[in-house]
Design a protein around this motif. Structure first.
Motif, PDB file in Angstrom:
ATOM      1  N   CYS A   1       0.832  -1.206   0.000  1.00 18.06           N
ATOM      2  CA  CYS A   1       0.000   0.000   0.000  1.00 18.06           C
ATOM      3  C   CYS A   1       0.864   1.254   0.000  1.00 18.06           C
ATOM      4  CB  CYS A   1      -0.930   0.000   1.218  1.00 18.06           C
ATOM      5  SG  CYS A   1      -2.187  -1.302   1.215  1.00 18.06           S
ATOM      6  N   GLU A   2       1.934   1.233   0.760  1.00 17.51           N
ATOM      7  CA  GLU A   2       2.844   2.385   0.805  1.00 17.51           C
ATOM      8  C   GLU A   2       3.454   2.646  -0.565  1.00 17.51           C
ATOM      9  OE1 GLU A   2       5.779   2.030   3.830  1.00 17.51           O
ATOM     10  OE2 GLU A   2       4.336   2.080   5.494  1.00 17.51           O
ATOM     11  N   ALA A   3       3.792   1.594  -1.280  1.00 22.10           N
ATOM     12  CA  ALA A   3       4.396   1.750  -2.610  1.00 22.10           C
ATOM     13  C   ALA A   3       3.449   2.474  -3.558  1.00 22.10           C
ATOM     14  CB  ALA A   3       4.767   0.384  -3.177  1.00 22.10           C
ATOM     15  N   LEU A   4       2.144   2.344  -3.323  1.00 19.23           N
ATOM     16  CA  LEU A   4       1.160   2.956  -4.212  1.00 19.23           C
ATOM     17  C   LEU A   4       0.861   4.408  -3.866  1.00 19.23           C
ATOM     18  CD1 LEU A   4      -1.228  -0.095  -4.572  1.00 19.23           C
ATOM     19  CD2 LEU A   4       0.261   0.859  -6.337  1.00 19.23           C
ATOM     20  N   LEU A   5       1.459   4.931  -2.803  1.00 15.40           N
ATOM     21  CA  LEU A   5       1.309   6.355  -2.490  1.00 15.40           C
ATOM     22  C   LEU A   5       1.929   7.224  -3.580  1.00 15.40           C
ATOM     23  CD1 LEU A   5       2.127   6.450   1.338  1.00 15.40           C
ATOM     24  CD2 LEU A   5      -0.111   6.817   0.268  1.00 15.40           C
ATOM     25  N   GLY A   6       2.860   6.681  -4.318  1.00  8.90           N
ATOM     26  CA  GLY A   6       3.498   7.423  -5.406  1.00  8.90           C
ATOM     27  C   GLY A   6       3.009   7.021  -6.779  1.00  8.90           C
ATOM     28  N   ASP A   7       1.876   6.348  -6.847  1.00  8.65           N
ATOM     29  CA  ASP A   7       1.343   5.892  -8.130  1.00  8.65           C
ATOM     30  C   ASP A   7       0.998   7.075  -9.034  1.00  8.65           C
ATOM     31  OD1 ASP A   7       0.294   3.160  -9.318  1.00  8.65           O
ATOM     32  OD2 ASP A   7      -1.181   4.685  -9.877  1.00  8.65           O
ATOM     33  N   ALA A   8       1.062   6.850 -10.339  1.00 12.98           N
ATOM     34  CA  ALA A   8       0.744   7.922 -11.299  1.00 12.98           C
ATOM     35  C   ALA A   8      -0.728   8.324 -11.246  1.00 12.98           C
ATOM     36  CB  ALA A   8       1.117   7.476 -12.710  1.00 12.98           C
ATOM     37  N   SER A   9      -1.590   7.428 -10.784  1.00 10.65           N
ATOM     38  CA  SER A   9      -3.030   7.699 -10.743  1.00 10.65           C
ATOM     39  C   SER A   9      -3.433   8.306  -9.408  1.00 10.65           C
ATOM     40  CB  SER A   9      -3.809   6.395 -10.962  1.00 10.65           C
ATOM     41  OG  SER A   9      -5.170   6.557 -10.614  1.00 10.65           O
ATOM     42  N   ALA A  10      -4.095   9.463  -9.458  1.00 15.75           N
ATOM     43  CA  ALA A  10      -4.600  10.083  -8.237  1.00 15.75           C
ATOM     44  C   ALA A  10      -5.649   9.200  -7.563  1.00 15.75           C
ATOM     45  CB  ALA A  10      -5.201  11.454  -8.553  1.00 15.75           C
ATOM     46  N   LEU A  11      -6.428   8.486  -8.365  1.00 16.53           N
ATOM     47  CA  LEU A  11      -7.444   7.594  -7.812  1.00 16.53           C
ATOM     48  C   LEU A  11      -6.788   6.522  -6.939  1.00 16.53           C
ATOM     49  CD1 LEU A  11     -10.525   7.091  -7.951  1.00 16.53           C
ATOM     50  CD2 LEU A  11     -10.071   5.488  -9.821  1.00 16.53           C
TER      51      LEU A  11
END
Length: 381
Positions: free
Chosen positions: A326-336
């Motif tokens: 989940c932490e890795a997805l804090l920097g995802d390209a998608s705001a959603l």
């Protein structure tokens, strides 16, 4: 196209035989005339905005309200049903909080593709034999399949607004063939729900304002599939681990005691979609998502909406081992995805940890994601 009664009866017998050979469990015929009550109910649904963001429903009310409004030459509507009954208890996976729950209908191939191929084959044979014109529809055109199926006698629309069959239960895909041929119609099915409200009571989000009425904006199927934005906070906990659709109201129906498991191999659940670990889905990039769900109805919502749903399930899981993903997805390209990741972590982490995460996360440009951070960092009431 008017034909003799005897020929029409033979054509109908032919249709039933061919439909069964193609894997359809039921076939019945209704007329193409308008149902005044249908238009009234449809207008009421739209006037109350219960269709949510599904703008195409409001835009197609006129065509949707009667078969002849969609195709003026239509004289008969051939309604078909295909059983997709599950091989095992459909709700068992809801208790496995670290696993994802995907609606029964979406655990293998996309039913649109499967049924449309069979429908075209059946319609082609019928057109060749009858000399009439045909059009086929599988849930992608402004056709009110459920009211037409009830009118044809395939079942009745239950209190959960889905079709119920006395012989098949609730696990049915519907399809239709419009034709210019006048065929003998079948008797309309009557309501057999009685005083039962099992489906209404089973809904996790109270999506039924009243029996036989649904507010799509509260339905988990709508929230996980049609809804393109963040899932409203009031529904997130109720979603549990449901990441694509919801079967609760269907599974609760007592008429399912007559349902049987589907014999269509392409509708039987894939092993890797029966109880898939949330951890595996949290790692999906766009290419891997598309490959994994190739040929699946899940593919149509795209990776970002899918990850939004998976992250909500992760937040509901209580599984601390999911925190790194989940932490890795804090920097995802998608705001959603980023916003959903903030919420998931707020459910799995202590407030101090959330503060440290925000301190080392790049400045957030998206308003919705910033709002998620504010809520995540707000003192507990």
């Amino acid at each position: 196209m008017v034909i003799t009664d005897a020929r029409a009866a033979r054509l109908k017998t032919f249709l039933r035989k061919e439909a069964k050979a193609l894997g359809f469990c039921e076939l019945a015929v209704t007329g193409s005339d308008a149902d005044p009550q249908l238009r009234e109910r449809l207008d009421h649904f739209v006037d109350l905005d219960r269709h949510g963001s599904m703008a195409w429903i409001a835009e197609t009310v006129e065509r949707r309200s009667a078969p002849r409004n969609l195709w003026p030459e239509a004289r008969s509507v051939i309604m078909l049903a295909m059983n997709y009954g599950p091989q095992s208890e459909p709700l068992a996976n809801l208790e496995r909080k670290s696993s994802a729950n995907i609606s029964v209908y979406a655990r293998n191939r996309d039913y649109h593709d499967l049924i449309k191929g069979k429908l075209k084959e059946l319609a082609g044979k019928f057109a060749s034999r009858s000399g009439g014109d045909v059009k086929v529809f599988v849930d992608t055109a402004p056709v009110m399949e459920k009211p037409l199926a009830q009118s044809a006698g395939l079942g009745w629309i239950g209190k959960h607004t889905n079709l119920v069959s006395r012989t098949q239960g609730s696990w049915l895909f519907l399809a239709s063939i419009f034709t210019t041929v006048e065929l003998p119609t079948d008797d309309r099915e009557t309501d057999h729900c009685g005083s039962c409200r099992a489906c209404l009571d089973a809904c996790p989000t109270n999506a039924f304002p009243a029996p036989y009425q649904i507010d799509a904006r509260r339905c988990i199927s709508y929230l996980t599939i049609e809804n393109k934005g963040p899932v409203p906070h009031e529904f997130r906990r109720a979603m549990g681990n449901r990441i694509y659709g919801c079967d609760d109201c269907l599974a609760a129906c007592p008429w399912n005691k007559y349902a049987v498991a589907s014999h269509e191999a392409k509708l039987m659940a894939r092993d890797d979609l029966t109880s898939p670990p949330l951890a595996d889905f949290l790692k999906l990039d766009d290419a891997t998502f598309r490959t994994f769900f190739s040929g699946s109805p899940v593919k149509r919502i795209g990776r970002d909406r899918f990850l939004r749903n998976v992250l909500i399930a992760a937040g509901n899981s209580g599984d601390q081992s999911l925190v790194p993903e989940c932490e890795a997805l804090l920097g995802d390209a998608s705001a959603l995805v980023r916003g959903a990741a903030v919420w998931a972590l707020s459910q799995l982490s202590e407030p101090d940890h959330m503060k440290r995460l925000q301190a080392r996360t790049p400045a957030e440009p998206d308003d919705d994601v910033r709002a998620e951070w504010r809520m995540a960092l707000a003192p507990a009431p």
